[in-house]
Design a protein around this motif. Structure first.
Motif, PDB file in Angstrom:
ATOM      1  N   LYS A 188      -7.497   1.559  54.224  1.00 28.83           N
ATOM      2  CA  LYS A 188      -6.660   0.892  53.232  1.00 28.83           C
ATOM      3  C   LYS A 188      -5.200   1.272  53.391  1.00 28.83           C
ATOM      4  CE  LYS A 188     -10.087   0.175  49.587  1.00 28.83           C
ATOM      5  NZ  LYS A 188     -10.460   0.498  48.185  1.00 28.83           N
ATOM      6  N   ASN A 189      -4.949   2.565  53.638  1.00 26.63           N
ATOM      7  CA  ASN A 189      -3.569   3.015  53.825  1.00 26.63           C
ATOM      8  C   ASN A 189      -2.941   2.390  55.069  1.00 26.63           C
ATOM      9  OD1 ASN A 189      -3.612   4.617  51.550  1.00 26.63           O
ATOM     10  ND2 ASN A 189      -4.258   6.464  52.649  1.00 26.63           N
ATOM     11  N   GLU A 190      -3.762   2.275  56.121  1.00 23.40           N
ATOM     12  CA  GLU A 190      -3.252   1.661  57.346  1.00 23.40           C
ATOM     13  C   GLU A 190      -2.924   0.192  57.130  1.00 23.40           C
ATOM     14  OE1 GLU A 190      -4.604   1.080  62.043  1.00 23.40           O
ATOM     15  OE2 GLU A 190      -5.860   2.200  60.632  1.00 23.40           O
ATOM     16  N   ASN A 191      -3.839  -0.522  56.423  1.00 23.02           N
ATOM     17  CA  ASN A 191      -3.585  -1.936  56.119  1.00 23.02           C
ATOM     18  C   ASN A 191      -2.359  -2.093  55.225  1.00 23.02           C
ATOM     19  OD1 ASN A 191      -5.827  -2.672  57.592  1.00 23.02           O
ATOM     20  ND2 ASN A 191      -7.191  -2.692  55.820  1.00 23.02           N
ATOM     21  N   LEU A 192      -2.255  -1.183  54.246  1.00 23.64           N
ATOM     22  CA  LEU A 192      -1.107  -1.239  53.344  1.00 23.64           C
ATOM     23  C   LEU A 192       0.188  -0.972  54.092  1.00 23.64           C
ATOM     24  CD1 LEU A 192      -0.093  -1.524  50.438  1.00 23.64           C
ATOM     25  CD2 LEU A 192      -0.462   0.933  50.150  1.00 23.64           C
ATOM     26  N   PHE A 193       0.130  -0.028  55.034  1.00 22.72           N
ATOM     27  CA  PHE A 193       1.318   0.281  55.832  1.00 22.72           C
ATOM     28  C   PHE A 193       1.734  -0.938  56.672  1.00 22.72           C
ATOM     29  CE2 PHE A 193       3.099   1.728  59.899  1.00 22.72           C
ATOM     30  CZ  PHE A 193       4.232   2.398  59.432  1.00 22.72           C
ATOM     31  N   VAL A 202       3.272  -3.515  54.346  1.00 22.88           N
ATOM     32  CA  VAL A 202       4.637  -3.115  53.972  1.00 22.88           C
ATOM     33  C   VAL A 202       5.585  -3.335  55.141  1.00 22.88           C
ATOM     34  CG1 VAL A 202       6.080  -1.139  53.346  1.00 22.88           C
ATOM     35  CG2 VAL A 202       3.880  -1.476  52.217  1.00 22.88           C
ATOM     36  N   LEU A 203       5.102  -3.018  56.347  1.00 23.63           N
ATOM     37  CA  LEU A 203       5.924  -3.220  57.541  1.00 23.63           C
ATOM     38  C   LEU A 203       6.234  -4.702  57.746  1.00 23.63           C
ATOM     39  CD1 LEU A 203       7.153  -1.623  59.909  1.00 23.63           C
ATOM     40  CD2 LEU A 203       5.062  -2.077  61.204  1.00 23.63           C
ATOM     41  N   ASN A 204       5.204  -5.548  57.542  1.00 24.18           N
ATOM     42  CA  ASN A 204       5.424  -6.986  57.693  1.00 24.18           C
ATOM     43  C   ASN A 204       6.393  -7.525  56.650  1.00 24.18           C
ATOM     44  OD1 ASN A 204       3.682  -7.163  59.879  1.00 24.18           O
ATOM     45  ND2 ASN A 204       1.891  -7.559  58.596  1.00 24.18           N
ATOM     46  N   LEU A 205       6.241  -7.037  55.411  1.00 25.30           N
ATOM     47  CA  LEU A 205       7.156  -7.475  54.356  1.00 25.30           C
ATOM     48  C   LEU A 205       8.583  -7.007  54.631  1.00 25.30           C
ATOM     49  CD1 LEU A 205       5.026  -6.916  51.123  1.00 25.30           C
ATOM     50  CD2 LEU A 205       5.670  -9.092  52.163  1.00 25.30           C
ATOM     51  N   SER A 206       8.702  -5.784  55.109  1.00 26.05           N
ATOM     52  CA  SER A 206      10.033  -5.282  55.461  1.00 26.05           C
ATOM     53  C   SER A 206      10.661  -6.132  56.557  1.00 26.05           C
ATOM     54  CB  SER A 206       9.933  -3.824  55.916  1.00 26.05           C
ATOM     55  OG  SER A 206       9.409  -3.018  54.897  1.00 26.05           O
ATOM     56  N   LYS A 207       9.803  -6.516  57.514  1.00 27.69           N
ATOM     57  CA  LYS A 207      10.292  -7.360  58.603  1.00 27.69           C
ATOM     58  C   LYS A 207      10.741  -8.724  58.082  1.00 27.69           C
ATOM     59  CE  LYS A 207       8.860  -9.194  63.098  1.00 27.69           C
ATOM     60  NZ  LYS A 207       7.758  -9.316  64.068  1.00 27.69           N
ATOM     61  N   LEU A 208       9.944  -9.297  57.129  1.00 27.75           N
ATOM     62  CA  LEU A 208      10.301 -10.586  56.551  1.00 27.75           C
ATOM     63  C   LEU A 208      11.626 -10.506  55.794  1.00 27.75           C
ATOM     64  CD1 LEU A 208       6.949 -12.063  55.186  1.00 27.75           C
ATOM     65  CD2 LEU A 208       8.367 -12.976  57.018  1.00 27.75           C
ATOM     66  N   ASN A 209      11.771  -9.447  54.991  1.00 24.67           N
ATOM     67  CA  ASN A 209      13.007  -9.288  54.230  1.00 24.67           C
ATOM     68  C   ASN A 209      14.202  -9.052  55.153  1.00 24.67           C
ATOM     69  OD1 ASN A 209      12.465  -9.227  51.134  1.00 24.67           O
ATOM     70  ND2 ASN A 209      10.797  -8.013  52.005  1.00 24.67           N
ATOM     71  N   TYR A 210      13.926  -8.326  56.256  1.00 21.27           N
ATOM     72  CA  TYR A 210      14.991  -8.110  57.247  1.00 21.27           C
ATOM     73  C   TYR A 210      15.388  -9.438  57.905  1.00 21.27           C
ATOM     74  CZ  TYR A 210      17.314  -6.411  61.474  1.00 21.27           C
ATOM     75  OH  TYR A 210      18.219  -6.202  62.486  1.00 21.27           O
ATOM     76  N   LYS A 223      19.518 -19.391  50.089  1.00 27.00           N
ATOM     77  CA  LYS A 223      20.484 -18.578  49.347  1.00 27.00           C
ATOM     78  C   LYS A 223      19.873 -17.932  48.103  1.00 27.00           C
ATOM     79  CE  LYS A 223      24.539 -21.317  50.729  1.00 27.00           C
ATOM     80  NZ  LYS A 223      25.675 -22.139  50.231  1.00 27.00           N
ATOM     81  N   SER A 224      18.861 -18.577  47.545  1.00 31.34           N
ATOM     82  CA  SER A 224      18.292 -18.073  46.281  1.00 31.34           C
ATOM     83  C   SER A 224      17.269 -16.966  46.481  1.00 31.34           C
ATOM     84  CB  SER A 224      17.643 -19.232  45.510  1.00 31.34           C
ATOM     85  OG  SER A 224      16.504 -19.711  46.200  1.00 31.34           O
ATOM     86  N   ILE A 225      16.715 -16.856  47.686  1.00 33.42           N
ATOM     87  CA  ILE A 225      15.641 -15.870  47.920  1.00 33.42           C
ATOM     88  C   ILE A 225      16.238 -14.471  47.954  1.00 33.42           C
ATOM     89  CG2 ILE A 225      13.806 -15.132  49.484  1.00 33.42           C
ATOM     90  CD1 ILE A 225      13.665 -18.001  50.502  1.00 33.42           C
ATOM     91  N   THR A 226      15.713 -13.593  47.097  1.00 31.98           N
ATOM     92  CA  THR A 226      16.202 -12.204  47.043  1.00 31.98           C
ATOM     93  C   THR A 226      15.185 -11.199  47.575  1.00 31.98           C
ATOM     94  OG1 THR A 226      15.389 -11.970  44.764  1.00 31.98           O
ATOM     95  CG2 THR A 226      17.688 -12.697  45.064  1.00 31.98           C
ATOM     96  N   LYS A 227      13.904 -11.496  47.439  1.00 30.31           N
ATOM     97  CA  LYS A 227      12.893 -10.528  47.886  1.00 30.31           C
ATOM     98  C   LYS A 227      11.584 -11.258  48.165  1.00 30.31           C
ATOM     99  CE  LYS A 227      12.982  -6.568  45.866  1.00 30.31           C
ATOM    100  NZ  LYS A 227      12.828  -5.483  44.870  1.00 30.31           N
ATOM    101  N   ILE A 228      10.861 -10.744  49.177  1.00 31.19           N
ATOM    102  CA  ILE A 228       9.553 -11.294  49.544  1.00 31.19           C
ATOM    103  C   ILE A 228       8.509 -10.205  49.312  1.00 31.19           C
ATOM    104  CG2 ILE A 228       8.166 -12.333  51.371  1.00 31.19           C
ATOM    105  CD1 ILE A 228      10.838 -13.063  52.733  1.00 31.19           C
ATOM    106  N   LEU A 229       7.480 -10.502  48.510  1.00 29.67           N
ATOM    107  CA  LEU A 229       6.460  -9.523  48.153  1.00 29.67           C
ATOM    108  C   LEU A 229       5.075 -10.015  48.567  1.00 29.67           C
ATOM    109  CD1 LEU A 229       7.665  -8.824  44.501  1.00 29.67           C
ATOM    110  CD2 LEU A 229       8.198  -7.460  46.520  1.00 29.67           C
TER     111      LEU A 229
END
Length: 372
Positions: free
Chosen positions: A219-224, A227-235, A331-337
């Motif tokens: 679960k921790n690995e999947n969660l990591f 989180v990595l994918n979301l960070s990449k999307l936000n980046y 322009k309106s998108i601030t965060k991807i979760l």
């Protein structure tokens, strides 16, 4: 290291709990078993004394020769096993009439040699003669506290129509040895079973703990990874916004007009028709079959066009059709979760009163849109 310490403390806790609880329960069971053992001994002696007394009483009714009766009784008990207990017969003076050991016949049984008491401790050694004198039945559970006395009388039963009393003796040394053996076996069995319980419990804790740890690690690995994918999307979102801003700064007004197609749309604000610049649109959504347009200043107007019609008129590099209800501006998108099962939740500015969810089937398209 922390897990090893946790397992060690768990093992010590189990050890402490099992043996502390077992100590008190074992003592109780040992005392209860010893008491039951003594009760069985007394009941057996009581039954034997009564049977012998009834037999002698019956013989005395059939035969008036006391000497013959005494001889018969002596023959029946002489050289019997005295390891656990035995019976003998007194007369009313306390003199031994019959005894497994012939050498003791004719001797007086004093308080120091024979002893009897009731459970409630109302009877003392001197009352032994009261039993003999009154020829009454008596007995009780014995404590056997005098180690010098080889045996004690635990039950008396008078022989009807005679001057005799049957006495049941208990061998103190043998009973003490049996009680000690009982305690020893109790302790031995308890130590073995307690150790087995502790080891099995510890093994089960380790087994279940290992399985839980493996699931937790997955679960921790999947969660990591999520989180990595979301960070990449936000980046990528940040880079895309920066790229659009740099492109807009390099383009001339004519180039921007050609690239973006339509520059403004018509909306309605109450009874007023309002023209809204494309770059002022934050997002467009539909609620209760009505199409609303939210601008970057948090003003809401309506449109007579459908979402599909509006989306075809907008620049696909700036706007994305999130679902059947929403069209988003970059322009309106601030965060991807992350949301639910491989879905995405989009936070926008100005904030939306309705959750903007991108399904897992459209998530890949959204990522590709950000990665253009």
């Amino acid at each position: 290291m922390k897990k090893d310490r946790l397992y060690l403390f768990t093992f010590l806790s189990l050890l402490l709990i099992v043996y502390i609880c077992g100590y008190f329960s074992m003592n109780y069971l040992v005392d209860l078993s010893a008491e039951q053992f003594l009760k069985i001994q007394i009941e057996s002696s009581k039954r034997e004394a009564k049977e012998m007394a009834n037999l002698i009483s019956y013989q005395s009714q059939q035969n008036n020769n006391p000497k013959l009766i005494i001889d018969n009784v002596q023959k029946s008990i002489e050289k019997t096993d005295t390891q656990t207990g035995f019976i003998c017969m007194f007369d009313q003076t306390g003199k031994e009439v019959c005894h497994p050991n012939p050498e003791k016949i004719g001797r007086m049984a004093g308080p120091d040699e024979s002893y009897i008491s009731k459970t409630n401790n109302e009877i003392n050694p001197k009352d032994f003669y009261s039993y003999l004198k009154n020829k009454t039945e008596g007995g009780g559970i014995r404590n056997f506290n005098n180690p010098k006395r080889e045996s004690e009388i635990i039950y008396l039963y008078p022989v009807k129509n005679t001057e005799w009393i049957i006495a049941s003796h208990a061998n103190l040394k043998n009973i003490q040895e049996q009680v000690s053996n009982l305690k020893f076996y109790f302790i031995l069995v308890y130590i073995a079973t307690g150790t087995l319980i502790i080891l099995l419990s510890f093994f089960m804790i380790r087994l279940l703990g290992s399985r839980y740890e493996r699931k937790l690690e997955v679960k921790n690995e999947n969660l990591f990874n999520e989180v990595l994918n979301l960070s990449k999307l936000n980046y990528e979102l940040t880079n895309y916004k920066s790229k659009l801003e740099s492109d807009s700064n390099l383009k001339t007004p004519e180039d921007s007009a050609l690239a973006s197609g339509k520059k403004r749309i018509l909306t309605h604000l109450k009874n007023e028709i309002v023209t809204l610049e494309i770059d002022q649109i934050a997002y467009i959504y539909m609620e209760n079959t009505i199409v609303y347009v939210k601008d970057i200043n948090d003003k809401t107007s309506t449109s007579n066009s459908s979402l599909e019609e509006l989306f075809t008129e907008l620049d696909n590099s700036l706007f994305f059709r999130a679902n059947r209800q929403f069209i988003l501006s970059i322009k309106s998108i601030t965060k991807i979760l992350k949301y639910g099962n491989n879905q995405l939740k989009i936070e926008v500015e100005p904030k939306s009163g309705i959750d903007i969810i991108i399904s897992k089937n459209k998530a890949a398209e959204f990522k590709n849109w950000l990665n253009k």
